[in-house]
Each structure stands twice: as structure tokens, then as C-alpha cells.
Design a protein around this motif. Structure first.
Motif, PDB file in Angstrom:
ATOM      1  N   UNK A  83      -6.778 -34.711  18.215  1.00  0.00           N
ATOM      2  CA  UNK A  83      -6.200 -33.889  17.158  1.00  0.00           C
ATOM      3  C   UNK A  83      -5.332 -32.779  17.736  1.00  0.00           C
ATOM      4  N   UNK A  84      -5.620 -32.376  18.976  1.00  0.00           N
ATOM      5  CA  UNK A  84      -4.826 -31.332  19.619  1.00  0.00           C
ATOM      6  C   UNK A  84      -3.375 -31.729  19.773  1.00  0.00           C
ATOM      7  N   UNK A  85      -3.116 -33.011  20.056  1.00  0.00           N
ATOM      8  CA  UNK A  85      -1.740 -33.492  20.205  1.00  0.00           C
ATOM      9  C   UNK A  85      -0.984 -33.323  18.901  1.00  0.00           C
ATOM     10  N   UNK A  86      -1.630 -33.679  17.810  1.00  0.00           N
ATOM     11  CA  UNK A  86      -1.011 -33.563  16.484  1.00  0.00           C
ATOM     12  C   UNK A  86      -0.721 -32.097  16.155  1.00  0.00           C
ATOM     13  N   UNK A  87      -1.654 -31.212  16.482  1.00  0.00           N
ATOM     14  CA  UNK A  87      -1.452 -29.794  16.196  1.00  0.00           C
ATOM     15  C   UNK A  87      -0.268 -29.241  16.969  1.00  0.00           C
ATOM     16  N   UNK A  88      -0.145 -29.607  18.230  1.00  0.00           N
ATOM     17  CA  UNK A  88       0.982 -29.153  19.048  1.00  0.00           C
ATOM     18  C   UNK A  88       2.293 -29.704  18.499  1.00  0.00           C
ATOM     19  N   UNK A  89       2.295 -30.981  18.146  1.00  0.00           N
ATOM     20  CA  UNK A  89       3.518 -31.625  17.659  1.00  0.00           C
ATOM     21  C   UNK A  89       4.006 -31.028  16.339  1.00  0.00           C
TER      22      UNK A  89
END
Length: 286
Positions: A83-89
Motif C-alpha cells: 500500500x505504501x507504493x500506492x500512497x507515494x504514487x
């Protein structure tokens, strides 16, 4: 729950949240923007506190955002997978992102950009004490059998994100760059107003004194401890034992004096002076 580490470029990472693929992508392909701001730290150095301060500065002291949105969504973690990748993106420019990465694992595109880096550091003795308590509630660290065991692992860099000494010495290579700001946990404790104003100047976002008052009020230890969006009780229970969550324990400097024996102090001091003798930086705890 068992905690598993993997090695990347000689550094331990917890496989629960991190992956080789993400780290390799970040280093070689992630695009750092000129208006990015990165909050970088070794674990347990005051990152959660700084996230709150930066969140409040971005909103001119208005606490609404801090009370409605978890801190890991306000300033996402660059290095975390899932989910961290999505938040950064999904973060819009100017992006504020947090990271524990040592400098040699950071996106290479940083070094040809104008992005700002705020590096928060803390006395390694207090970091070690905080890590010891954290290891007993978090599944991102292997639980040590004793304080002595963790001290030895810490001094040898056998903990997540590697050696404290290597981490801080690596990032201090940027200390003279105009886009780099060093802040210590101790600075924040001893002169929070002055340090916050210094951060505002660095970010080119000067606040009125009334707004600074609000940042001070809402980033206080007591205020954050009561705020579930800031005290990490929103962290999923597969990451942290929320039933025994004392993530925000004391928020003081010098707590190491309540944990170290004289022998441990002398041992750590000798290693500290040996490893840090070549660094041209005077820290608040020296």
C-alpha cells in the motif's frame, strides 16, 4: 509472528514491508522531482514527531489534517512496499515523503535534483533505548533476548537499516549543500520554536508567530499521544502489537541514563569516538 530480514547492499530490511524489487526500483528508476521534500532519518530518531511538525507547517498550523488523516498517509514512506507504493504514487506535488534509507540506497535521481532533504538525527544512546522498546512491540524487528544483545547488534549494524554510524556519516556528506538541513531531536527538545522557524525558512514557508504557536501546541508530545492519527495506533496489527502499543513512550532526551550501566556507557562511548572521529560535525549530544 516471526520477523524475517533480507539483505540489500549489505543492509538488513524486514521482508514484512520491504522488498528487493522496490529498493532496486527506487534506486535506479524512481524520479525525484525538484520540488520534493524528503524527511530522512535512522529509525527511532524523531521521524514521527517531524512528520507532525511538517504536516502542521504545510497547513499553517491548522490541526484538522493531522486529526483526520493518519500520519503515514499525510507523509508517505518512500521505501515501503504494498500500500505504501500506492500512497507515494498518489501524492501531489510538492511531495513530502519519509525514508529511513541510507544514502547509498537512495534514489540516484536525488543527486541531480533540487529536492530538499531534512535529516533528523538523535543521540545513538537514546536511539538504542527506543529501538529496544520498539523491538518488543513491532514485527519489523527481531526481539532481542537482552539489552546487551541489541546493543551489540546495533553497534555492528545487524539491525534494520544497518549501522547508525554509517547512516549518519553517509548523509552528512551533504551537510554543506543548500538543499540539505540537519535537525536533531535534541534541538527540537531544547528550542522547538527556533528549530521550527529554521525549518520554515529552509522550506521557504515563513509562518506568522500565531501559526508557529499552533505548530508548537499541536506537535507537543501530549497532543500527539492523544491523537490516534499521530500516535501510530492506526498502524495495522500485523506490523505492530497494538494491544501493547507504547509507541509514544516518553519523548525525552537522556533516557539512556535509565538503561545503561557504566560499563555499557564506556563501551559505547569508545566505539562512538572511534567511528565518528573523522566526521566534521558537532552534534547536540557530543
Amino acid at each position: 509472528m516471526d520477523t524475517h530480514y533480507f539483505q540489500h547492499k549489505g543492509i538488513c530490511f524486514a521482508s514484512l514491508l520491504y522488498s528487493q524489487e522496490r529498493l532496486q526500483y527506487l534506486e535506479n528508476e524512481f524520479h525525484v522531482r525538484d520540488d520534493d521534500v524528503y524527511l530522512v532519518s535512522y529509525p527511532k530518531s524523531g521521524t514521527t514527531w517531524m512528520i507532525e511538525i511538517l504536516s502542521l507547517i504545510c497547513r499553517n498550523g491548522d490541526v484538522t489534517w493531522c486529526r483526520e488523516v493518519p500520519n503515514f498517509m499525510r507523509i508517505p514512506w518512500l521505501d515501503v512496499g504494498g500500500i505504501g507504493v500506492k500512497l507515494v504514487d498518489e501524492v501531489h506535488s510538492p511531495r513530502f515523503l519519509a525514508s529511513h534509507l541510507p544514502i547509498h540506497c537512495f534514489p540516484k535521481s536525488l543527486f541531480s535534483s533540487k529536492a530538499k532533504i531534512i535529516y533528523i538525527a538523535r543521540s545513538p544512546k537514546d536511539v538504542l533505548v527506543s529501538l529496544y522498546h520498539y523491538a518488543h512491540m513491532s514485527y519489523l524487528m527481531k526481539k532481542p533476548s537482552s539489552f546487551d544483545e541489541l546493543m551489540e547488534d546495533f553497534l555492528q549494524g545487524r539491525v534494520p537499516f544497518g549501522s547508525w554510524f554509517d547512516h549518519i556519516k553517509g548523509w552528512m556528506q551533504m551537510k554543506d549543500k543548500k538543499n540539505f538541513l540537519l535537525v536533531t531531536y535534541e534541538d527540537l527538545k531544547q528550542d522547538q520554536r527556533g528549530t521550527i522557524k529554521k525549518i520554515c525558512t529552509f522550506l521557504e514557508n515563513e509562518l506568522e508567530e500565531q501559526a508557529v504557536d499552533l505548530v508548537l501546541e499541536h506537535s507537543s508530545f501530549n497532543s500527539m499521544k492523544k491523537n490516534n492519527m499521530s500516535n501510530n495506533t492506526m498502524v495495522p496489527d500485523y506490523i505492530m502489537d497494538t494491544k501493547n502499543n507504547q509507541f509514544m513512550r516518553k519523548g525525552i532526551i537522556g533516557d539512556w541514563k535509565n538503561h545503561f550501566t557504566q560499563e555499557q556507557k564506556e563501551y559505547m562511548d569508545s566505539i562512538y569516538h572511534e567511528k565518528m572521529k573523522a566526521i566534521d560535525v558537532k552534534f547536540s549530544w557530543d
